[in-house]
Design a protein around this motif. Structure first.
Motif, mmCIF file in Angstrom:
data_model
loop_
_atom_site.group_PDB
_atom_site.id
_atom_site.type_symbol
_atom_site.label_atom_id
_atom_site.label_comp_id
_atom_site.label_asym_id
_atom_site.label_seq_id
_atom_site.Cartn_x
_atom_site.Cartn_y
_atom_site.Cartn_z
ATOM 1 N N ALA A 124 0.862 -1.181 0.000
ATOM 2 C CA ALA A 124 0.000 0.000 0.000
ATOM 3 C C ALA A 124 0.901 1.235 0.000
ATOM 4 N N SER A 126 1.000 5.682 -0.792
ATOM 5 C CA SER A 126 0.226 6.914 -0.974
ATOM 6 C C SER A 126 1.068 7.985 -1.658
ATOM 7 N N THR A 136 2.879 2.837 3.009
ATOM 8 C CA THR A 136 2.140 2.630 4.261
ATOM 9 C C THR A 136 1.988 1.147 4.594
ATOM 10 N N GLY A 137 2.122 0.292 3.597
ATOM 11 C CA GLY A 137 1.981 -1.161 3.833
ATOM 12 C C GLY A 137 3.009 -1.916 3.006
ATOM 13 N N SER A 194 -9.961 4.998 6.993
ATOM 14 C CA SER A 194 -8.948 4.099 6.415
ATOM 15 C C SER A 194 -9.550 2.705 6.235
ATOM 16 N N GLN A 196 -8.345 0.029 7.554
ATOM 17 C CA GLN A 196 -8.362 -0.632 8.863
ATOM 18 C C GLN A 196 -9.573 -0.178 9.686
ATOM 19 N N MET A 259 -2.261 -5.368 6.876
ATOM 20 C CA MET A 259 -1.919 -3.992 6.458
ATOM 21 C C MET A 259 -1.191 -3.227 7.553
ATOM 22 N N ASN A 264 -4.322 2.975 6.074
ATOM 23 C CA ASN A 264 -4.231 2.810 4.624
ATOM 24 C C ASN A 264 -5.512 3.361 3.981
ATOM 25 N N ALA A 266 -6.182 3.303 0.946
ATOM 26 C CA ALA A 266 -6.364 2.560 -0.313
ATOM 27 C C ALA A 266 -6.369 3.551 -1.481
#
Ligand SMILES: NC(=O)C1=CN([C@@H]2O[C@H](COP(=O)(O)OP(=O)(O)OC[C@H]3O[C@@H](n4cnc5c(N)ncnc54)[C@H](OP(=O)(O)O)[C@@H]3O)[C@@H](O)[C@H]2O)C=CC1
Ligand SMILES: CC(C)(CO)C(=O)C(=O)O
Length: 331
Positions: A124, A126, A136-137, A194, A196, A259, A264, A266
């Motif tokens: 992930a 950004s 971020t992931g 997010s 999550q 994640m 995240n 996305a």
């Protein structure tokens, strides 16, 4: 190796910067403020894979130099326009880094002699600001497609990405599995939360689960041979088929755990935040369209398409309660 990344946004910019860090010559295309920032100061990457500035060359016009690998990393709906000018490089291997099912079609139309590999990213990332990319992931990538393109892309990805690269024999099946995973994308775009946070919310998690159940029903009706993406394999899909929304909710929780703690958004919420068109038609819309043609109902995906389109046209984020009131309840 000389690589050209077409659409060096979050995913493309990250791969461009990783390839440059590994010592390759990297050309990129981008637009607007982001392109101006890359030209002035390169690409700044931070987050899960470290912090560095990558020097890449912003191309204004298609170069005559031979290129070893073209990487297409625009959003699905921008593919045709972005790849068309590269027709002079027909025959050069292409790696398509996109979600959805048909990203490679635009490449086949524009560069019919090029072998095409497909990379399905589970990491992930950004676009935090112009020229600035944040991981971020830090997860892996599944790769498959035409062997002549995989043969060029695989060593590059293994060298440059500090994560697992998994080869898929059946990349179309893996694309269906990624489409299932991407059922987590729409609610962040609708609510501003997010991935999550949406999965932690029991009601929203239930919506994601029912959207996943629809995707499995439609994919199965289409004859998809589900490939493995991360921990999501054919057995996980079989559990969703057998266990319905409860099993899909467990799968969603498992994805959220993978994640990590960094929120995240996305890729879809990022598009909303930047005032761009989302890929909702290439993700939830595809489930609705295949479902309609095969007589498999997908009312949750249809509602998600409608709500993301509203967010895309400027409607403010919905609270979870507002979103739940607009999505058909379980029957
Ligand atoms: N972000 C993520 O974590 C993940 C994304 N993906 C998938 O990867 C793909 C790319 O997503 P992502 O990187 O997030 O998207 P971004 O919007 O961040 O990147 C796409 C970039 O392509 C640019 N672009 C579009 N058309 C052209 C063009 N004609 N010429 C030059 N540049 C162009 C866009 O510019 P502009 O902004 O001006 O439109 C943007 O900078 C999508 O299919 C997404 O679903 C997959 C896994 C994870
Ligand atoms: C896997 C995930 C959800 C990573 O963010 C993704 O594919 C996306 O953002 O589009």
């Amino acid at each position: 190796m000389r690589i050209a990344v077409i659409g060096a946004g979050a995913v493309g910019g990250l791969v461009a910067a990783l390839a440059a860090r590994a010592g390759h010559e990297v050309l990129v295309t981008a637009r607007g403020e982001h392109a101006a920032s890359i030209a002035a100061a390169g690409l700044l990457v931070d987050g899960g894979w470290g912090e560095w500035v990558a020097a890449v060359e912003l191309v204004e016009s298609i170069p005559n130099r031979p290129i070893d690998l073209l990487i297409l990393a625009t959003k699905a709906h921008d593919s045709a326009q972005a790849i068309a000018p590269w027709a002079t490089h027909d025959g050069t291997p292409v790696l398509v880094l996109q979600n959805g099912l048909g990203g490679e079609d635009a490449v086949r139309d524009a560069l019919p002699r090029s072998p095409i590999a497909i990379g399905l990213a589970l990491f992930a990332v950004s676009l935090t600001g112009p020229g600035h990319i944040t991981v971020t992931g830090p997860n892996g990538l599944t790769l498959g497609g035409d062997s002549a393109a995989v043969a060029v892309a695989e060593p590059l990805l293994r060298e440059a990405l500090p994560a697992d690269i998994v080869l898929a024999e059946n990349i179309r099946g893996a694309q269906w599995t990624k489409l299932l995973i991407n059922q987590v994308n729409a609610l962040p775009a609708i609510t501003g939360l997010s991935v999550q946070q949406t999965i932690a919310h029991p009601g929203l998690r239930g919506v994601i689960a029912r959207a996943m159940v629809e995707t499995v029903a439609v994919g199965t009706a289409v004859g998809a041979r589900w490939g493995r993406i991360g921990a999501v394999d054919a057995e996980a899909i079989a559990r969703v088929r057998a266990g319905g929304a409860a099993a899909a909710a467990e799968l969603a929780e498992h994805l959220a755990a993978g994640m990590g703690d960094v929120p995240n958004p996305a890729s879809m919420l990022q598009s909303i935040r930047r005032g761009r068109m989302t890929e909702v038609d290439a993700i939830n819309g595809v489930v609705v369209d295949y479902g309609t043609s095969l007589g498999v109902a997908a009312p949750v995906n249809a509602a998600l398409v409608g709500l993301v389109r509203k967010a895309q046209s400027g409607d403010p984020p919905l609270t979870p309660a507002q979103a739940l009131a607009r999505i058909p309840a379980p029957s």
